[in-house]
Design a protein around this motif. Sequence first.
Motif, short mmCIF file in Angstrom:
data_model
loop_
_atom_site.label_atom_id
_atom_site.label_comp_id
_atom_site.label_asym_id
_atom_site.label_seq_id
_atom_site.Cartn_x
_atom_site.Cartn_y
_atom_site.Cartn_z
N LYS A 1 -1.60 -19.50 4.28
CA LYS A 1 -1.31 -20.90 4.02
C LYS A 1 -0.06 -21.09 3.16
N PHE A 2 0.40 -20.01 2.50
CA PHE A 2 1.60 -20.07 1.67
C PHE A 2 2.79 -19.50 2.42
N ASP A 3 3.99 -19.93 2.00
CA ASP A 3 5.22 -19.36 2.53
C ASP A 3 5.33 -17.92 2.03
N LYS A 4 5.69 -16.96 2.88
CA LYS A 4 5.67 -15.56 2.52
C LYS A 4 6.68 -15.19 1.43
N LEU A 5 7.65 -16.01 1.18
CA LEU A 5 8.64 -15.71 0.15
C LEU A 5 8.38 -16.47 -1.14
N SER A 6 7.24 -17.13 -1.24
CA SER A 6 6.96 -17.94 -2.43
C SER A 6 6.19 -17.15 -3.48
N LYS A 7 6.19 -17.68 -4.69
CA LYS A 7 5.45 -17.07 -5.79
C LYS A 7 3.95 -17.13 -5.53
N GLU A 8 3.51 -18.23 -4.93
CA GLU A 8 2.09 -18.41 -4.66
C GLU A 8 1.55 -17.34 -3.72
N TYR A 9 2.35 -17.00 -2.69
CA TYR A 9 1.93 -15.98 -1.74
C TYR A 9 1.80 -14.62 -2.44
N ALA A 10 2.79 -14.30 -3.28
CA ALA A 10 2.76 -13.03 -4.01
C ALA A 10 1.55 -12.99 -4.94
N LYS A 11 1.30 -14.10 -5.62
CA LYS A 11 0.17 -14.16 -6.54
C LYS A 11 -1.15 -14.03 -5.78
N CYS A 12 -1.24 -14.70 -4.65
CA CYS A 12 -2.45 -14.65 -3.81
C CYS A 12 -2.72 -13.23 -3.33
N THR A 13 -1.70 -12.57 -2.82
CA THR A 13 -1.89 -11.20 -2.32
C THR A 13 -2.25 -10.25 -3.45
N ALA A 14 -1.62 -10.43 -4.61
CA ALA A 14 -1.92 -9.56 -5.75
C ALA A 14 -3.37 -9.71 -6.19
N GLU A 15 -3.85 -10.95 -6.25
CA GLU A 15 -5.24 -11.19 -6.65
C GLU A 15 -6.22 -10.62 -5.64
N LEU A 16 -5.94 -10.81 -4.35
CA LEU A 16 -6.83 -10.28 -3.33
C LEU A 16 -6.86 -8.75 -3.34
N ILE A 17 -5.71 -8.15 -3.50
CA ILE A 17 -5.67 -6.69 -3.55
C ILE A 17 -6.45 -6.19 -4.76
N LYS A 18 -6.29 -6.86 -5.88
CA LYS A 18 -7.00 -6.47 -7.10
C LYS A 18 -8.52 -6.57 -6.91
#
Length: 93
Positions: free
Chosen positions: A27-44
Amino acid sequence: MIIKLLAYLLILTITNVNLSVADDCNKFDKLSKEYAKCTAELIKEKTSEKAELIKEKTSEKYKEGKKKLNKLNLKEKLIKFKNSKSHKEFTEK
């Protein structure tokens, strides 16, 4: 053997995490901060879940191995061997 199993499980969990992250964060743009934060949280989250699972399985295997080792009565046999003066005396007791 155990090291190979743990390495295989680690590789397997990493690939599964990457697939699940792509679905939830689209749902986030792949180059946005939100996407990076989302992926980091999910991976964690996924990594900690898998780590707990691996920890539980290895502790179970450790307990099973310890039970098998205790059944061998090695401590008693070692004491008996130390107290014997010859091999013949050790085998007779």
